[in-house]
Design a protein around this motif. Structure first.
Motif, PDB file in Angstrom:
ATOM      1  N   VAL A 194      -7.704   3.486   4.005  1.00 36.41           N
ATOM      2  CA  VAL A 194      -6.757   2.932   3.027  1.00 36.41           C
ATOM      3  C   VAL A 194      -6.818   1.408   3.120  1.00 36.41           C
ATOM      4  CG1 VAL A 194      -4.365   2.811   2.270  1.00 36.41           C
ATOM      5  CG2 VAL A 194      -5.277   4.947   3.212  1.00 36.41           C
ATOM      6  N   LYS A 195      -7.418   0.775   2.125  1.00 43.38           N
ATOM      7  CA  LYS A 195      -7.659  -0.673   2.149  1.00 43.38           C
ATOM      8  C   LYS A 195      -6.692  -1.458   1.259  1.00 43.38           C
ATOM      9  CE  LYS A 195     -11.170  -0.088   4.865  1.00 43.38           C
ATOM     10  NZ  LYS A 195     -11.051  -0.442   6.312  1.00 43.38           N
ATOM     11  N   GLY A 196      -5.945  -0.743   0.433  1.00 41.02           N
ATOM     12  CA  GLY A 196      -5.020  -1.441  -0.455  1.00 41.02           C
ATOM     13  C   GLY A 196      -3.821  -0.569  -0.754  1.00 41.02           C
ATOM     14  N   SER A 250       2.368  -6.377  -0.894  1.00 45.67           N
ATOM     15  CA  SER A 250       0.988  -5.889  -0.895  1.00 45.67           C
ATOM     16  C   SER A 250       0.537  -5.603   0.533  1.00 45.67           C
ATOM     17  CB  SER A 250       0.057  -6.926  -1.541  1.00 45.67           C
ATOM     18  OG  SER A 250       0.367  -7.079  -2.913  1.00 45.67           O
ATOM     19  N   LEU A 251      -0.301  -4.604   0.681  1.00 43.70           N
ATOM     20  CA  LEU A 251      -0.750  -4.180   2.002  1.00 43.70           C
ATOM     21  C   LEU A 251      -1.347  -5.337   2.800  1.00 43.70           C
ATOM     22  CD1 LEU A 251      -1.187  -1.768   3.931  1.00 43.70           C
ATOM     23  CD2 LEU A 251      -3.417  -1.417   2.834  1.00 43.70           C
ATOM     24  N   THR A 295      -2.473  -3.639  -5.068  1.00 43.42           N
ATOM     25  CA  THR A 295      -1.502  -4.705  -4.797  1.00 43.42           C
ATOM     26  C   THR A 295      -0.200  -4.384  -5.525  1.00 43.42           C
ATOM     27  OG1 THR A 295      -2.089  -6.074  -6.723  1.00 43.42           O
ATOM     28  CG2 THR A 295      -3.375  -6.417  -4.705  1.00 43.42           C
ATOM     29  N   THR A 296       0.832  -5.122  -5.202  1.00 42.78           N
ATOM     30  CA  THR A 296       2.108  -4.951  -5.912  1.00 42.78           C
ATOM     31  C   THR A 296       1.955  -5.275  -7.385  1.00 42.78           C
ATOM     32  OG1 THR A 296       2.759  -7.214  -5.341  1.00 42.78           O
ATOM     33  CG2 THR A 296       3.491  -5.461  -3.867  1.00 42.78           C
ATOM     34  N   ASN A 297       1.079  -6.210  -7.724  1.00 39.06           N
ATOM     35  CA  ASN A 297       0.892  -6.580  -9.123  1.00 39.06           C
ATOM     36  C   ASN A 297       0.322  -5.417  -9.932  1.00 39.06           C
ATOM     37  OD1 ASN A 297       1.113  -8.571 -11.184  1.00 39.06           O
ATOM     38  ND2 ASN A 297      -1.098  -8.841 -11.142  1.00 39.06           N
ATOM     39  N   LEU A 335       1.595  -1.016  10.646  1.00 39.16           N
ATOM     40  CA  LEU A 335       0.997   0.090   9.893  1.00 39.16           C
ATOM     41  C   LEU A 335      -0.095   0.774  10.714  1.00 39.16           C
ATOM     42  CD1 LEU A 335       0.668  -1.839   6.495  1.00 39.16           C
ATOM     43  CD2 LEU A 335       2.396  -0.118   7.041  1.00 39.16           C
ATOM     44  N   GLN A 336       0.148   0.925  12.000  1.00 37.47           N
ATOM     45  CA  GLN A 336      -0.890   1.427  12.901  1.00 37.47           C
ATOM     46  C   GLN A 336      -1.304   2.863  12.589  1.00 37.47           C
ATOM     47  OE1 GLN A 336       0.523   0.822  16.884  1.00 37.47           O
ATOM     48  NE2 GLN A 336       0.319  -1.413  16.792  1.00 37.47           N
ATOM     49  N   ASN A 337      -0.407   3.654  11.997  1.00 39.29           N
ATOM     50  CA  ASN A 337      -0.723   5.053  11.727  1.00 39.29           C
ATOM     51  C   ASN A 337      -1.405   5.262  10.377  1.00 39.29           C
ATOM     52  OD1 ASN A 337       0.433   5.896  14.169  1.00 39.29           O
ATOM     53  ND2 ASN A 337       2.478   5.970  13.247  1.00 39.29           N
TER      54      ASN A 337
END
Length: 414
Positions: A336-338, A320-321, A372-374, A329-331
């Motif tokens: 994008v929050k999730g 998950s992010l 999330t991955t879920n 993930l600087q770029n």
């Protein structure tokens, strides 16, 4: 402590499987300081998200389960069926139901290899215990359903019966996400077989019985009574195959450690659920949960037939992010929050062929938002089938793109 060190430390933490039975540790690993190495090691549950189910080769590095016979995967001509539940009141008393049914409830002891402190040899020692239900008898074999977390990691599975007899069981197959496993024993031990009732007809307030072995075999085949408190609950659980939301029946019948894998029964003496977990906190009582029989039956039938559960396969490992340190993930655009961050890509998979790369962030699947991955796992496993083509919305750095992937099976064809 740096972010990288924190993530590495998480990989060595104990993995909690549900609420009661085992705590096991991941094997020690050497960590690479690359992005993919760091993430793949750092978020153990998420690494398993899209790549495996129990008893594939990739899963063996977590534990070595008991092996069934080579001919486990068979063509099953007589699958287990749901038996319609009568809407009329049963004339059977609780005592009658228990007397007829308890012989089909078995005790299960999870034996695991442990090194002897006095020699270099290893021996099988009891690691935990639970319950199981004999639900099928075919020829010289009988089948037991239990929870995956009851038998997970076992090198040997010991079964005890109402007669006092004991035997060992072969593991046919198991599924961590649904927390179900099927065992096989000699049919001579199966005096009684229980049938599955229709859990879709259940209503809150209906009387139920729970039969199992709370706190070990000393209290084997203990009976508790209660009602269905609610149906179609979704409970978030942590499994060895990742985070999942388990569909369950809620009951106030007492369910304690050791009851896992036992039967939740209706007034007709049918199994309408497999007791799986409870909420155990100070001041909390009567919150037990069982896997509905209508969810159990297709899983056990597939396990008996193939030894595994087939699910759609993307060919990526994910985190998950929120689990990924920001410097990796600087770029990524700030809005994008999730999302689900790709931490590994199987180069031979459909995802690999489609050009998906490590550090790509999946934010939607078929226009369904992924935070999330879920989210991704649940949509993949409940809404899609092997062979379906899906559309993934992905960010590669700051670039947004759409990728189409045809889903394959998680079970190798060879």
């Amino acid at each position: 402590m740096t972010d990288l060190e924190k993530v590495e430390e998480q990989a060595q933490e104990q993995v909690q499987v549900h609420e009661e039975v085992y705590i096991k540790k991941s094997k020690p690993r050497n960590f690479m300081k690359s992005f993919s190495g760091m993430v793949a090691a750092g978020v153990v549950g998420s690494v398993l998200t899209m790549t495996i189910v129990p008893h594939t080769d990739a899963f063996q590095n977590l534990y070595e389960p008991v092996k069934a016979q080579e001919e486990v995967a068979t063509t099953e001509e007589n699958p287990v069926n749901i038996v319609p539940t009568s809407t009329s009141n049963s004339s059977n008393s609780v005592a009658d139901i228990v007397e007829k049914s308890s012989a089909a409830i078995v005790g299960i002891v999870n034996m695991q290899q442990q090194s002897s402190p006095f020699s270099r040899s290893t021996e099988a020692v009891e690691s935990g215990s639970g319950s199981g239900v004999i639900f099928k008898k075919s020829g010289n074999e009988a089948y037991i359903v239990t929870n995956n977390h009851v038998i997970e990691g076992a090198s040997e599975i010991e079964i005890s019966f109402h007669t006092g007899e004991k035997t060992t069981a072969a593991l046919i197959g198991a599924d961590a996400l649904t927390d179900l496993a099927v065992l096989k024993i000699d049919a001579k031990y199966a005096d009684t077989v229980l049938e599955f009732g229709d859990s879709s007809t259940l209503r809150a307030g209906e009387q139920v019985l729970a039969i199992g072995n709370p706190l070990g075999l000393e209290f084997s085949r203990t009976v508790t009574q209660g009602i269905i408190s609610a149906v179609d609950r979704d409970i978030a659980v942590s499994t060895s195959a990742g985070e999942w939301e388990l569909n369950v029946l809620q009951t106030d019948a007492a369910i304690n450690p050791g009851n896992s894998g036992g039967a939740l029964m209706n007034a007709q003496g049918q199994v309408i659920g497999i007791n799986s977990l409870k909420i155990s906190e100070s001041g909390v009582e009567g919150l037990g949960f069982a896997i509905p029989s209508n969810d159990v039956v297709p899983i056990v039938n597939e396990i008996i037939k193939t030894g595994k559960i087939s699910r759609p396969y993307l060919g990526v490992s994910l985190a998950s992010l929120e689990e990924i340190p920001q410097q990796y993930l600087q770029n990524l655009p700030q809005n994008v929050k999730g999302g689900a961050v790709v931490t590994y890509v199987d180069p031979n998979s459909a995802a690999g062929q489609a050009g998906i790369k490590v550090q790509d962030v999946i934010v939607a699947i078929n226009d369904q938002e992924v935070t999330t991955t879920n989210d991704l796992r649940k949509y993949l496993y409940t809404e899609l089938n092997v062979g379906d083509e899906v559309e993934l919305k992905i960010y590669s750095g700051s670039e947004e793109k759409t990728v189409k992937v045809k889903l394959t099976s998680n079970i190798p064809t060879s």
